[in-house]
Design an enzyme around this catalytic site. Structure first.
Site, mmCIF file in Angstrom:
data_model
loop_
_atom_site.group_PDB
_atom_site.id
_atom_site.type_symbol
_atom_site.label_atom_id
_atom_site.label_comp_id
_atom_site.label_asym_id
_atom_site.label_seq_id
_atom_site.Cartn_x
_atom_site.Cartn_y
_atom_site.Cartn_z
ATOM 1 N N SER A 255 38.216 42.497 46.738
ATOM 2 C CA SER A 255 39.120 43.484 46.946
ATOM 3 C C SER A 255 39.326 44.076 48.095
ATOM 4 C CB SER A 255 39.158 44.364 45.654
ATOM 5 O OG SER A 255 37.838 45.172 45.643
ATOM 6 N N HIS B 131 43.043 39.947 42.073
ATOM 7 C CA HIS B 131 43.583 39.729 43.370
ATOM 8 C C HIS B 131 43.743 38.228 43.576
ATOM 9 C CE1 HIS B 131 43.361 43.798 44.706
ATOM 10 N NE2 HIS B 131 41.998 43.706 44.103
ATOM 11 N N LYS C 140 49.143 43.946 39.324
ATOM 12 C CA LYS C 140 49.111 43.852 40.785
ATOM 13 C C LYS C 140 50.204 42.570 40.817
ATOM 14 C CE LYS C 140 44.459 45.143 41.701
ATOM 15 N NZ LYS C 140 43.847 45.818 40.351
#
Ligand code: WAQ
Ligand code: MG
Length: 633
Positions: A427, A455, A485
């Site tokens: 990250s 991610h 996200k």
């Protein structure tokens, strides 16, 4: 104490405006240490980094010793309450017209010194109104005994100042309001009532502040008063430790802890974005380009996604009202879990209220006492916390080093169960796990493999299905991800074989003991997943934008490489990174500085997050601003 004493004064400003100041009286041997401590303090003031720091060292000469004013604390909770308390205390000491005096604080903020007022006529007596009158050349005997005073201590410094001021000829009182927007404590002082702290005397966030000295006596003696305040050398003895007024002490220790964070440049604050997340946002009334959102595919504000949330709120309610295992499971939860499993190609899936909870719950459900969990040294905090909470033996292996993982797994054959866990995309660095070798190492050692796709979902692989698609390789045993996200909503999930999902459902305490995520968030994530499936061009757009951005940075002499949406620009020093980030915000780019403890000390960085919706102009402008600030600082 035979050594000569020196007065050391520091004053820091930025663009000519006062930032902070402090002074000490110390023996000659302590002068260097004191200079460095004061410089450090100037550089870490919450009002901003100064561009000018003046340190003056003078022999102190003849010194007067004064007994500290006695100290009392008045606990107040609002500015109004505080001002009323100040009025009451001073009225008792024969000073009236407090409301009129308080209203003058709107004018003291730019002054370096105090306003000097006739206590009765309120006539202003300072020769230089812009500067005011300064009380200087003073310190407390404690810090002299220690040789130097490093930590900043608003309280002790204020008591020293107030003691000197109340000992000046003609002075009958003082009122002080800190000019620090985060420090709402002030005081009033007279010789009769002593130093009366007032815990809240102004509104939090208000920059108003200053000092007012109250004088009573003939005009021709004002000069003598000012001369004492500005030139007499004073050491104050027996400054009381902060009084433990009922229930106050425990808050002081909290304040002290916060000050320590502030001083080391590690204090954190929330910033309000007054707009939906997107490539551009409103920050404190200004439009800025956002390079810090994990809403990589710009789906948080997509009308199909927001409509799904609105519809779900109307149909199923705003909140779920209970834990998933009691009354909190509704059709949207099951729909989402089916959809996630199909999207990732696993037998089953389970949704959590947050990604943090998904990691903590899953790891602690999978391993416990007698088991081993192997964790990459750069894994996300939620993985680290899950490992700690599990009670298993935690073995950290070198970052993305599959030989190290293999060796350490082999040493854990005696454990009941082994679990290796890694971010798929790290990250804070944006690099990618070596998935094939990770799975191989686990398999050879009969260990469970788990990855965190926070991610990589929506970012890696031709259609955004994540790291397995990126490598054209199979899934690990447990695939955790987030809905917050690339999927633009909130929550976390785990995709795995049915028996693993069932075990998690039975054992993960973060699943069992928290209220199920509300239908609006769940339905939004589900709708975003559909958009991702039907519009894989969004994933391509991120990749295109990342190469454009990193190429542009490279062309401008900034090393930054990434195959993911996370592009770190390493700065190193914490304060320097904060400073660059602040300047970039001034220039219209929101790019956060990431510091210890999120990353290692002295590895502070700008963490740029690239979205599919950034335009070429935005990215080029951001790269130019970053390069400019990095080269010039
Ligand atoms: N002489 C005269 N006025 C001064 C001086 C000085 N040496 N130093 C500061 N001022 C004025 C100036 O206008 C500042 O803006 C204002 O006072 C506030 O100064 O917990 O931190 O150093 O018991 O921000 C009071 C409560 C803290 C302490 C005061 O003042 C406690 C404080 P600051
Ligand atoms: Mg201040």
């Amino acid at each position: 104490m035979t050594q000569e004493l020196y007065s050391v004064k520091m004053r820091a400003s930025r663009s000519g405006a006062h930032v902070s100041g402090a002074e000490k009286i110390v023996p000659s041997a302590a002068v260097p240490k004191t200079v460095s401590a004061l410089a450090e303090r100037a550089l870490s003031h919450s009002k901003g980094t100064p561009d000018f720091i003046n340190v003056k060292i003078e022999s102190a000469g003849e010194i007067k010793r004064l007994e500290s004013l006695p100290v009392s604390t008045n606990v107040t909770h609002t500015a109004e309450e505080g001002v009323a308390k100040a009025a009451e205390l001073l009225a008792g000491a024969g000073i009236t017209r407090i409301d009129e005096i308080m209203s003058l604080f709107s004018e003291t903020y730019p002054m370096r010194g105090a306003m000097l007022l006739d206590a009765d006529t309120l006539e202003r007596l300072e020769p230089d109104r812009a500067r005011g009158v300064r009380a200087t050349y003073m310190d407390d005997a404690e810090s002299l005994a220690r040789g130097s005073a490093t930590g900043k201590n608003h309280y002790a410094e204020a008591v020293v100042l107030a003691t000197k001021v109340q000992n000046a000829p003609g002075i009958v009182g003082e009122i002080c309001v800190s000019d620090d927007p985060d420090y709402v404590t002030g005081y009033v002082a007279t010789r009769e009532i002593g130093y009366q702290r007032i815990t809240t005397i102004k509104a939090k966030g208000s920059p108003d502040g200053g000092r007012i000295f109250l004088y009573r006596g003939p005009r021709e003696d004002v000069a003598k008063t000012i001369d004492f305040l500005e030139h007499a050398r004073v050491i104050v003895e027996h400054v009381p430790a902060l009084p433990a007024a009922s229930g106050e002490r425990r808050f002081e220790s909290v304040a002290a802890e916060l000050r320590t964070l502030e001083e080391s440049g590690l204090a954190r604050r929330c910033r309000v974005l007054a707009s939906p997340t997107g490539p551009v946002a409103n920050v404190e009334g200004r439009e800025v380009v956002v390079l810090s959102s994990n809403d990589y595919l710009d789906l948080a504000r997509d009308p199909r996604v927001t409509q799904a949330a609105a519809d779900a709120a109307l149909k199923w309610g705003a909140g779920s009202g209970g834990s998933r295992l009691t009354t909190g499971t509704q059709p949207p939860h099951e729909d989402l879990e089916r959809h996630l499993a199909a999207f990732k190609g696993t037998e089953a899936a389970i949704a959590f209220a947050t990604g943090y909870m998904a990691n903590v719950g899953t790891i602690s459900a999978m391993v416990g006492k007698g088991d081993a969990v192997l964790s990459d040294e750069l894994n996300h905090a939620s993985i680290i916390d899950g490992c700690r909470l599990s009670g298993a033996d935690v073995i950290v292996y070198r970052h993305n080093d599959m030989d190290d993982l293999g060796r350490k797994l082999a040493l854990c054959r005696g454990h009941r169960r082994r679990l290796a866990v890694s971010d798929a995309v790290f990250s804070m660095d944006g690099d990618i796990l070596d998935l094939p070798r990770f799975i191989e190492a686990c398999r050879r050692n009969d260990a469970f493999s788990m990855i965190d796709e926070a991610h990589s979902t929506g970012v890696l692989g031709a259609t955004g299905r994540g790291i397995a698609e990126h490598f054209g390789y199979e899934h690990p045993d447990i695939l955790m991800g987030t809905l917050s996200k690339a999927l633009g909503s909130e929550g976390g999930f785990v995709c795995a074989r049915r028996e693993i999902v069932e075990l998690i459902m039975n054992k993960a305490r973060s699943f069992i003991f928290s209220t199920a995520p509300g239908a609006p968030a769940v339905a939004a994530a589900n709708a975003a997943l559909s958009v991702l499936e039907s519009e894989p061009w969004r994933v391509d757009a991120i990749r295109r934008n990342v190469s454009l951005f990193t190429d542009e940075l490279a062309r401008l002499g900034i090393a930054a490489k990434s195959e993911t949406a996370i592009v770190p620009v390493i700065v190193g020093d914490e304060r320097k990174a904060m400073d660059i980030s602040a300047k970039l915000l001034d220039e219209g780019f929101l790019i956060p500085a990431i510091r210890y403890p999120t990353v290692a000390r002295s590895a502070a960085r700008l963490r740029c997050a690239i979205m599919s919706a950034h335009t070429e102009e935005q990215l080029r402008a951001a790269a130019a601003a970053i390069a400019n600030e990095c080269h010039s600082s």
